[in-house]
Enzyme design. Sequence first.
Site, PDB file in Angstrom:
ATOM      1  N   ASN A 355       0.846  -1.203   0.000  1.00  0.00           N
ATOM      2  CA  ASN A 355       0.000   0.000   0.000  1.00  0.00           C
ATOM      3  C   ASN A 355       0.877   1.248   0.000  1.00  0.00           C
ATOM      4  O   ASN A 355       0.967   1.970   0.982  1.00  0.00           O
ATOM      5  CB  ASN A 355      -0.931  -0.020   1.216  1.00  0.00           C
ATOM      6  CG  ASN A 355      -2.021   1.021   1.130  1.00  0.00           C
ATOM      7  OD1 ASN A 355      -2.013   2.017   1.835  1.00  0.00           O
ATOM      8  ND2 ASN A 355      -2.971   0.804   0.233  1.00  0.00           N
ATOM      9  N   GLY A 398      -2.505   1.498   4.904  1.00  0.00           N
ATOM     10  CA  GLY A 398      -1.204   2.137   4.839  1.00  0.00           C
ATOM     11  C   GLY A 398      -1.274   3.556   4.297  1.00  0.00           C
ATOM     12  O   GLY A 398      -2.337   4.177   4.250  1.00  0.00           O
ATOM     13  N   ARG A 400      -1.252   4.921   1.307  1.00  0.00           N
ATOM     14  CA  ARG A 400      -2.222   5.231   0.249  1.00  0.00           C
ATOM     15  C   ARG A 400      -3.640   5.276   0.814  1.00  0.00           C
ATOM     16  O   ARG A 400      -4.422   6.162   0.490  1.00  0.00           O
ATOM     17  CB  ARG A 400      -2.148   4.233  -0.905  1.00  0.00           C
ATOM     18  CG  ARG A 400      -2.992   4.670  -2.104  1.00  0.00           C
ATOM     19  CD  ARG A 400      -2.951   3.687  -3.263  1.00  0.00           C
ATOM     20  NE  ARG A 400      -3.548   4.275  -4.466  1.00  0.00           N
ATOM     21  CZ  ARG A 400      -4.844   4.282  -4.751  1.00  0.00           C
ATOM     22  NH1 ARG A 400      -5.704   3.737  -3.912  1.00  0.00           N
ATOM     23  NH2 ARG A 400      -5.290   4.829  -5.863  1.00  0.00           N
ATOM     24  N   CYS A 401      -3.955   4.325   1.681  1.00  0.00           N
ATOM     25  CA  CYS A 401      -5.287   4.312   2.292  1.00  0.00           C
ATOM     26  C   CYS A 401      -5.562   5.602   3.060  1.00  0.00           C
ATOM     27  O   CYS A 401      -6.702   6.076   3.098  1.00  0.00           O
ATOM     28  CB  CYS A 401      -5.412   3.138   3.261  1.00  0.00           C
ATOM     29  SG  CYS A 401      -5.437   1.504   2.501  1.00  0.00           S
ATOM     30  N   MET A 402      -4.535   6.181   3.680  1.00  0.00           N
ATOM     31  CA  MET A 402      -4.716   7.330   4.556  1.00  0.00           C
ATOM     32  C   MET A 402      -4.732   8.661   3.816  1.00  0.00           C
ATOM     33  O   MET A 402      -4.728   9.717   4.451  1.00  0.00           O
ATOM     34  CB  MET A 402      -3.613   7.367   5.615  1.00  0.00           C
ATOM     35  CG  MET A 402      -3.666   6.219   6.602  1.00  0.00           C
ATOM     36  SD  MET A 402      -2.539   6.455   7.993  1.00  0.00           S
ATOM     37  CE  MET A 402      -0.947   6.484   7.167  1.00  0.00           C
TER      38      MET A 402
END
Length: 411
Positions: A355, A398, A400-402
Amino acid sequence: MDPIHITSEIGKLKVVVLHRPGEELENLTPDYLTDLLFDDIPYLKKAQEEHDAFAQVLRERGVEVLYLDQLAAEALATDALREQFVDDMLANSKQDTRRVTETLRQFLLDLPTHAMVRKLMAGVRKDEITLPPEHHQQLHDMVEKDHYPFYLDPMPNLYFTRDPAAAIGRGLTINKMHWPARRRESLFMRYIIDHHPRFAGKNVPVWYDRRENYSIEGGDELVLNREVMAIGISERTSAEAIEKMATKLFAGSDFKKVIAMEIPKSHAFMHLDTVFTMIDHDKFTIHPEIRDHGGKINCFILEKVEGQPFPRITRETDLEHVLRVALGLPAVTLIECGGGDRIAAAREQWNDGSNTLAIAPGVVVTYDRNYVTNQKLRDAGVEVIEVNGSELGRGRGGPRCMSMPIVREDV
């Protein structure tokens, strides 16, 4: 410049929307973890320190960092909008027909706007509100007064801003989330797009709306270039949503192709970006377990056909070939999570080793704990900026998710 401009995964990142985790994490308890989509309880103080360090890394690279709660508060500039927003949030929280609703509504509206937004995010506990005596006669409260602790559930997944909305071209999808625990989250972006001065009146197209029937989430949506997207058919994004979104996207933008990649429908592989991300013009991370023993993966290619209302759909199984053709490249490099080692790959994928957040071509932000994958990235010539995610990663997401990029430079 348009307030939203995303034509790739790798263009130099200019503006991003984050959410600094708050009291919603402290409203997690073991009894309700599964319903709220968590496996563990992060320590809020450390999670905030890690998130602040992540935001600072982005600022040091010239990125403008916007915060979701501040944008939402700024969007609710009138009493009428505040009331409408609270009513919508209560309705989406299944609180619109209960006796307690009016007391809960007034409790929220009595708060300053920013505090109200944060309280909606954090959740409202039953012990925070004193009900009129007649409300205690409600059967639901009599049965549950010593059990379920919330009138409004917390939204602990909000720090994964990638999922409720995703920027594509000069527009975005405002997403119908798969699980009930997350469905309210996209309301924040709906109000921001409609009413925040940065976006309101700018004719921002919405390629898919949260009121649609089928679920789609931003972690499955990757913009490979100005004409091509990859979208995961996953636990949380349905094939029907992809086809409907692609049809509208093709009709209103320069995009011509969507690669729909079928990944295992499991909690470990919840979104495409947990197993596959773009990190340079010709480089990608991949978790090896999403391909079969012959190295194949189902890819359904949706292509715009001039004069036709619906896209043409074909099936391929050679991912490298699909990417080369779609991006016009002679070759692509797939860098395996954990270096392809079965144990390291499973461990580091669980800790978001795939990620990655690209902030420029060949420059990525990752969690420091995924040292095997990070070294493989460096061996491939990628600049790796490591951040600590020991507490943030407990939410199974991770860098990218955040992050929700809304402006990148073209590449």
